[in-house]
Design an enzyme around this catalytic site. Structure first.
Site, short mmCIF file in Angstrom:
data_model
loop_
_atom_site.label_atom_id
_atom_site.label_comp_id
_atom_site.label_asym_id
_atom_site.label_seq_id
_atom_site.Cartn_x
_atom_site.Cartn_y
_atom_site.Cartn_z
N GLN A 1 0.80 -1.23 0.00
CA GLN A 1 0.00 0.00 0.00
C GLN A 1 0.83 1.27 0.00
O GLN A 1 0.30 2.34 -0.33
CB GLN A 1 -0.92 -0.01 1.23
CG GLN A 1 -1.91 -1.16 1.20
CD GLN A 1 -2.82 -1.14 2.40
OE1 GLN A 1 -2.52 -1.77 3.41
NE2 GLN A 1 -3.90 -0.42 2.31
N HIS B 1 0.99 -9.52 4.33
CA HIS B 1 -0.18 -8.65 4.19
C HIS B 1 -0.63 -8.69 2.74
O HIS B 1 -0.65 -7.69 2.03
CB HIS B 1 0.11 -7.21 4.64
CG HIS B 1 -1.15 -6.41 4.86
ND1 HIS B 1 -1.62 -6.05 6.09
CD2 HIS B 1 -2.05 -5.95 3.96
CE1 HIS B 1 -2.76 -5.38 5.95
NE2 HIS B 1 -3.05 -5.31 4.68
N ASN C 1 -1.91 -10.89 8.22
CA ASN C 1 -2.94 -9.88 8.43
C ASN C 1 -4.26 -10.38 7.82
O ASN C 1 -4.33 -10.66 6.63
CB ASN C 1 -2.55 -8.56 7.74
CG ASN C 1 -3.68 -7.53 7.89
OD1 ASN C 1 -3.87 -6.97 8.95
ND2 ASN C 1 -4.45 -7.35 6.84
N GLU C 2 -5.25 -10.49 8.70
CA GLU C 2 -6.65 -10.72 8.27
C GLU C 2 -6.80 -11.85 7.24
O GLU C 2 -7.23 -11.64 6.10
CB GLU C 2 -7.22 -9.43 7.69
CG GLU C 2 -7.26 -8.32 8.68
CD GLU C 2 -7.96 -7.09 8.13
OE1 GLU C 2 -7.98 -6.88 6.92
OE2 GLU C 2 -8.51 -6.32 8.95
N TYR D 1 -13.26 -1.54 12.55
CA TYR D 1 -13.65 -0.33 11.82
C TYR D 1 -15.11 0.04 11.97
O TYR D 1 -15.46 1.21 12.03
CB TYR D 1 -13.35 -0.51 10.32
CG TYR D 1 -11.88 -0.44 10.02
CD1 TYR D 1 -11.08 -1.57 10.06
CD2 TYR D 1 -11.28 0.78 9.72
CE1 TYR D 1 -9.72 -1.51 9.79
CE2 TYR D 1 -9.92 0.86 9.46
CZ TYR D 1 -9.14 -0.29 9.50
OH TYR D 1 -7.80 -0.23 9.24
N GLU E 1 -5.40 -2.00 13.97
CA GLU E 1 -5.97 -1.03 13.01
C GLU E 1 -7.32 -0.53 13.49
O GLU E 1 -8.19 -1.33 13.83
CB GLU E 1 -6.18 -1.67 11.64
CG GLU E 1 -4.97 -1.97 10.84
CD GLU E 1 -5.33 -2.60 9.50
OE1 GLU E 1 -4.55 -3.42 9.01
OE2 GLU E 1 -6.41 -2.30 8.97
N GLU F 1 -5.64 2.00 -1.22
CA GLU F 1 -6.71 1.33 -0.50
C GLU F 1 -7.32 0.21 -1.35
O GLU F 1 -8.53 0.19 -1.62
CB GLU F 1 -7.76 2.34 -0.07
CG GLU F 1 -8.94 1.76 0.70
CD GLU F 1 -8.53 0.81 1.82
OE1 GLU F 1 -7.54 1.11 2.52
OE2 GLU F 1 -9.21 -0.22 1.98
N TRP F 2 -6.43 -0.73 -1.78
CA TRP F 2 -6.88 -1.92 -2.49
C TRP F 2 -7.80 -1.63 -3.67
O TRP F 2 -7.46 -0.74 -4.48
CB TRP F 2 -7.46 -2.92 -1.48
CG TRP F 2 -6.51 -3.15 -0.34
CD1 TRP F 2 -6.69 -2.80 0.97
CD2 TRP F 2 -5.21 -3.75 -0.40
NE1 TRP F 2 -5.59 -3.14 1.72
CE2 TRP F 2 -4.67 -3.73 0.91
CE3 TRP F 2 -4.43 -4.30 -1.42
CZ2 TRP F 2 -3.40 -4.22 1.23
CZ3 TRP F 2 -3.16 -4.78 -1.13
CH2 TRP F 2 -2.66 -4.76 0.19
O1 PGI Z 1 -9.60 -0.62 4.56
C1 PGI Z 1 -8.69 -0.02 5.43
C2 PGI Z 1 -7.68 -1.08 5.90
C3 PGI Z 1 -6.75 -1.56 4.78
O2 PGI Z 1 -6.08 -0.45 4.20
C4 PGI Z 1 -5.74 -2.54 5.41
O3 PGI Z 1 -4.75 -2.96 4.47
C5 PGI Z 1 -6.46 -3.79 5.90
O4 PGI Z 1 -5.67 -4.51 6.84
C6 PGI Z 1 -7.82 -3.47 6.46
N1 PGI Z 1 -8.70 -4.34 6.98
C7 PGI Z 1 -9.84 -3.67 7.20
C8 PGI Z 1 -11.10 -4.29 7.67
C9 PGI Z 1 -11.56 -5.36 6.66
C10 PGI Z 1 -11.57 -4.82 5.26
C11 PGI Z 1 -10.43 -4.96 4.47
C12 PGI Z 1 -10.43 -4.49 3.17
C13 PGI Z 1 -11.55 -3.89 2.64
C14 PGI Z 1 -12.69 -3.76 3.44
C15 PGI Z 1 -12.68 -4.21 4.75
C16 PGI Z 1 -9.66 -2.37 6.84
N2 PGI Z 1 -8.40 -2.26 6.42
#
Ligand code: PGI
Length: 445
Positions: free
Chosen positions: A18, A119, A164-165, A294, A351, A405-406
């Protein structure tokens, strides 16, 4: 005003794909995210991590920001394709050299490195040769990679997170298909969850063997508050299943030594293939659990659903740019549940954060009051959980920098530091200045 415990650790983080950029530099191999982003239509504006925040070259400047914030810990991930460009075999010294520079600068700055070994950026060669996480062999390839990395850094990095996740990369990447490798195969997705957990379990003793008496090992799981849209038995059952799929499917094998029976029953012959001894490997004791929080999802029954139940939008409450409901009580619920139901020895909140439409003022400042409010509300809930005995050792805000952001690309800004991508200029947002004061005073007003 609430005061946090004396030894409580404050942090922030970024992750390799990222922020690093330098995708073709110094011997880095292709990752499944490079390949996924190269597939038109997968990422907003067809963006990618090719350049990102150019952290590979600007890491010293970013560590100076960490120092300015006063954080005691920094979460980052090591990119497998930088260390072993084809996933197995030859080690890329230039890849190790980058993380040497990063880790040594963190230690020099008095900041504790918290390193995540995976990750989501799997070397593409393993996807091509083995089929990636669908193949049990990839778990063993991960163990080899972990051995190389922890042999090299074991005396300097003492806090390791294996994955991670796994839930997100398993299901978004192999069932929903909006993450790399972009598969849409329910049976395959559930099988990958087992290989992720096996990879995690294989890594734990390797990390310990290559570490020292200060070495601590964990895994980061993500948690979402899940509520049924109504109290009908169908909506309640759908919510219970989603809690199983996203949470208990990972918590139970790690902390209780077996997959949750209700989910196994629901899956029927979609349940992953396992081998004798896997359960013991996966359940190897950990020193801490990393937890991401989140938002909340409100779940609705759907007669056509099997592995994924729909969520409904909650009207009249605040949402972030990601269209995620702002639901601070959920972080309290998550923390107290982990303590109550899983007796986790120690927890780090890895996070927590929010994306809002941040803009730069003419005087080069960035006002983000909604992010400050989001962080404050969640930290007040975190404090309540700690006061009730939850063994939370630290909190880390996502993220240090705005970043890739993916599937959303760069339009989503989670950083407490703004990144002006065309110039790569960093601007500390108001939330960064606010967080700096929280850390300095160890209190939240
Ligand atoms: O979406 C914000 C962050 C990502 O930038 C991190 O790489 C990732 O670890 C992360 N996990 C989550 C909660 C699950 C999620 C991941 C991706 C997209 C939507 C929800 C939120 N985030």
């Amino acid at each position: 005003m609430v005061q946090f415990p004396e030894q409580f650790r404050w942090g922030t983080g970024t992750y390799s794909y990222q922020v690093e950029g330098a995708a073709h530099e110094d011997g880095r191999g292709e990752s499944i995210w490079d390949r996924f982003c190269a597939t038109p239509g997968t990422i907003v504006n067809n963006e990618s991590g090719l350049v990102a925040c150019d952290h590979y070259h600007r890491y010293a400047e970013d560590i100076a920001l960490l120092k300015q914030l006063g954080v005691q810990m920094y979460h980052f991930s090591i990119a497998w394709p930088r260390i072993m460009p084809t996933g197995r075999g030859p080690v890329n010294q230039l890849g190790l050299d980058f993380y040497d520079r990063l880790v040594d600068a963190l230690l020099e700055a008095g900041i504790e490195p918290f390193a995540t070994l995976y990750h989501w950026d799997l070397p593409q060669a393993l996807q091509d040769e083995l089929g990636g996480w669908a193949n049990r062999e990839t778990a063993y390839a991960f163990a080899e990679y972990v051995d190389v990395v922890t042999k090299h850094f074991g005396s300097r990095i003492h806090n390791w997170l294996t994955l991670n996740e796994p839930a997100v990369t398993a299901f978004e990447g192999h069932e929903i298909g909006i993450h790399a490798p972009g598969a849409r195969d329910v049976r395959l997705a559930w099988q990958t969850t087992h290989h992720f957990l096996l990879a995690h379990g294989l890594a734990v003793p390797i990390i310990r063997a290559n570490g020292d008496e200060k070495t601590r090992v964990g895994i980061t799981l993500n948690f979402t508050q899940l509520d049924p849209v109504s109290d009908t038995p169908e909506d309640v059952a759908a919510t219970r299943f989603m809690d199983g799929k996203m949470h208990r499917w990972f918590l139970d094998p790690i902390f209780r030594g077996a997959y949750p029976a209700d989910v196994v029953k629901h899956l029927g012959d979609y349940v992953p293939k396992t081998e004798t001894g896997d359960a013991e490997i996966i359940a190897r004791p950990l020193d801490f659990l990393g937890a991401n929080y989140y938002t909340r999802s409100v779940i609705k029954h759907d007669p056509t659903a099997f592995s994924e139940y729909p969520s409904v939008d909650v009207e009249g409450v605040e949402h972030t740019e990601m269209d995620w409901e702002v639901y601070p009580r959920g972080i309290y619920n998550m923390l107290t549940r982990l303590h109550r139901e899983y007796a986790v020895p120690r927890i780090y909140l890895v996070e927590n954060g929010a994306a809002f439409a941040d803009a730069v003022n003419p005087d080069d400042t960035v006002d983000d009051p909604r992010r400050i409010a989001y962080l404050r509300e969640h930290l007040l809930q975190v404090h309540t959980a700690i006061a009730e005995g939850v063994p939370l050792a630290g909190y880390s805000v996502w993220a240090l920098l705005d970043n890739f952001e993916w599937s959303e690309g760069y339009r989503m800004r989670f950083g407490i530091v703004y990144v002006d991508y065309p110039t790569q200029k960093r601007i500390m947002k108001a939330s960064g200045h606010w967080y700096q004061k929280v850390i300095a005073s160890n209190t939240v007003h």
